[in-house]
Design a protein around this motif. Sequence first.
Motif, mmCIF file in Angstrom:
data_model
loop_
_atom_site.group_PDB
_atom_site.id
_atom_site.type_symbol
_atom_site.label_atom_id
_atom_site.label_comp_id
_atom_site.label_asym_id
_atom_site.label_seq_id
_atom_site.Cartn_x
_atom_site.Cartn_y
_atom_site.Cartn_z
ATOM 1 N N GLN A 57 0.866 -1.179 0.000
ATOM 2 C CA GLN A 57 0.000 0.000 0.000
ATOM 3 C C GLN A 57 0.907 1.236 0.000
ATOM 4 O O GLN A 57 1.030 1.931 1.010
ATOM 5 C CB GLN A 57 -0.915 -0.007 1.218
ATOM 6 N N PRO A 58 1.547 1.498 -1.147
ATOM 7 C CA PRO A 58 2.562 2.557 -1.196
ATOM 8 C C PRO A 58 2.013 3.965 -0.933
ATOM 9 O O PRO A 58 2.724 4.799 -0.368
ATOM 10 C CB PRO A 58 3.143 2.433 -2.604
ATOM 11 N N GLN A 59 0.783 4.236 -1.322
ATOM 12 C CA GLN A 59 0.231 5.575 -1.087
ATOM 13 C C GLN A 59 0.094 5.857 0.404
ATOM 14 O O GLN A 59 0.454 6.942 0.878
ATOM 15 C CB GLN A 59 -1.118 5.747 -1.785
ATOM 16 N N GLN A 60 -0.427 4.877 1.149
ATOM 17 C CA GLN A 60 -0.570 5.058 2.584
ATOM 18 C C GLN A 60 0.805 5.159 3.244
ATOM 19 O O GLN A 60 1.004 5.964 4.162
ATOM 20 C CB GLN A 60 -1.376 3.903 3.206
ATOM 21 N N ALA A 61 1.759 4.354 2.763
ATOM 22 C CA ALA A 61 3.116 4.409 3.306
ATOM 23 C C ALA A 61 3.720 5.796 3.084
ATOM 24 O O ALA A 61 4.374 6.349 3.981
ATOM 25 C CB ALA A 61 3.986 3.334 2.668
ATOM 26 N N GLU A 62 3.478 6.366 1.931
ATOM 27 C CA GLU A 62 4.013 7.698 1.634
ATOM 28 C C GLU A 62 3.357 8.768 2.503
ATOM 29 O O GLU A 62 4.027 9.698 2.968
ATOM 30 C CB GLU A 62 3.836 8.031 0.152
ATOM 31 N N GLN A 63 2.052 8.647 2.744
ATOM 32 C CA GLN A 63 1.374 9.606 3.623
ATOM 33 C C GLN A 63 1.960 9.561 5.039
ATOM 34 O O GLN A 63 2.198 10.601 5.655
ATOM 35 C CB GLN A 63 -0.131 9.319 3.672
ATOM 36 N N VAL A 64 2.201 8.363 5.527
ATOM 37 C CA VAL A 64 2.786 8.219 6.856
ATOM 38 C C VAL A 64 4.211 8.768 6.846
ATOM 39 O O VAL A 64 4.641 9.431 7.789
ATOM 40 C CB VAL A 64 2.757 6.746 7.318
ATOM 41 N N ASN A 65 4.927 8.521 5.771
ATOM 42 C CA ASN A 65 6.296 9.021 5.649
ATOM 43 C C ASN A 65 6.325 10.555 5.708
ATOM 44 O O ASN A 65 7.199 11.140 6.352
ATOM 45 C CB ASN A 65 6.934 8.506 4.360
ATOM 46 N N GLN A 66 5.370 11.190 5.044
ATOM 47 C CA GLN A 66 5.295 12.655 5.080
ATOM 48 C C GLN A 66 5.013 13.156 6.502
ATOM 49 O O GLN A 66 5.603 14.140 6.954
ATOM 50 C CB GLN A 66 4.229 13.159 4.110
ATOM 51 N N LEU A 67 4.123 12.467 7.196
ATOM 52 C CA LEU A 67 3.832 12.819 8.583
ATOM 53 C C LEU A 67 5.072 12.630 9.454
ATOM 54 O O LEU A 67 5.378 13.465 10.315
ATOM 55 C CB LEU A 67 2.669 11.978 9.112
ATOM 56 N N LEU A 68 5.804 11.564 9.204
ATOM 57 C CA LEU A 68 7.038 11.324 9.947
ATOM 58 C C LEU A 68 8.033 12.460 9.747
ATOM 59 O O LEU A 68 8.667 12.915 10.706
ATOM 60 C CB LEU A 68 7.674 10.002 9.503
ATOM 61 N N GLN A 69 8.162 12.906 8.511
ATOM 62 C CA GLN A 69 9.081 14.002 8.223
ATOM 63 C C GLN A 69 8.695 15.259 8.984
ATOM 64 O O GLN A 69 9.546 15.950 9.551
ATOM 65 C CB GLN A 69 9.149 14.278 6.711
ATOM 66 N N LYS A 70 7.396 15.563 9.027
ATOM 67 C CA LYS A 70 6.937 16.729 9.776
ATOM 68 C C LYS A 70 7.224 16.592 11.264
ATOM 69 O O LYS A 70 7.677 17.544 11.901
ATOM 70 C CB LYS A 70 5.429 16.935 9.566
#
Length: 155
Positions: A136-149
């Motif tokens: 589920q790469p889209q969800q993984a990317e959303q979480v990754n963006q939150l992690l960066q913030k």
Amino acid sequence: MEIFQSPTNLIAATIVFFAAAILIYFAWKTLITSNLYQKGVTLYQKKDYEAAEATFRQVIAINSTNDVVHLLLGDCLMQQDRVKEAMKEFQDVIQRAPKKVDAYLRLSNAFIAQGNRTEAITNLEKSRDLFQTQKQPQQAEQVNQLLQKLKTNQN
């Protein structure tokens, strides 16, 4: 009656009767659980978190292994600022179902509410990794963006 004239027929009829009784019991239990679950969701949507909590606890009393209900109960507790109790629900789900991404996401929110960014980041990283594993790469990317913030705001 002919059915009850031989011991074999009597045993077979008894087995059929008990099997039917068991099926009826489980159908009844499922119906009650389903109705309570729907009532709890409706109460939650109406922001009646105390009543939703009580209803979800009734569902858990009937079926303690329903992870979705435990997550919803945790959400109700979070809405009532009972973060530690909510965290226990989320952690219990993780213990029973370690691949349940929603539990890690909710637990990370609870850690954020407590001001514990380190644990929040750890749980978000676990959820990101699970999303990647579950393709589920889209969800993984959303979480990754939150992690960066979170990591940027932590420094």
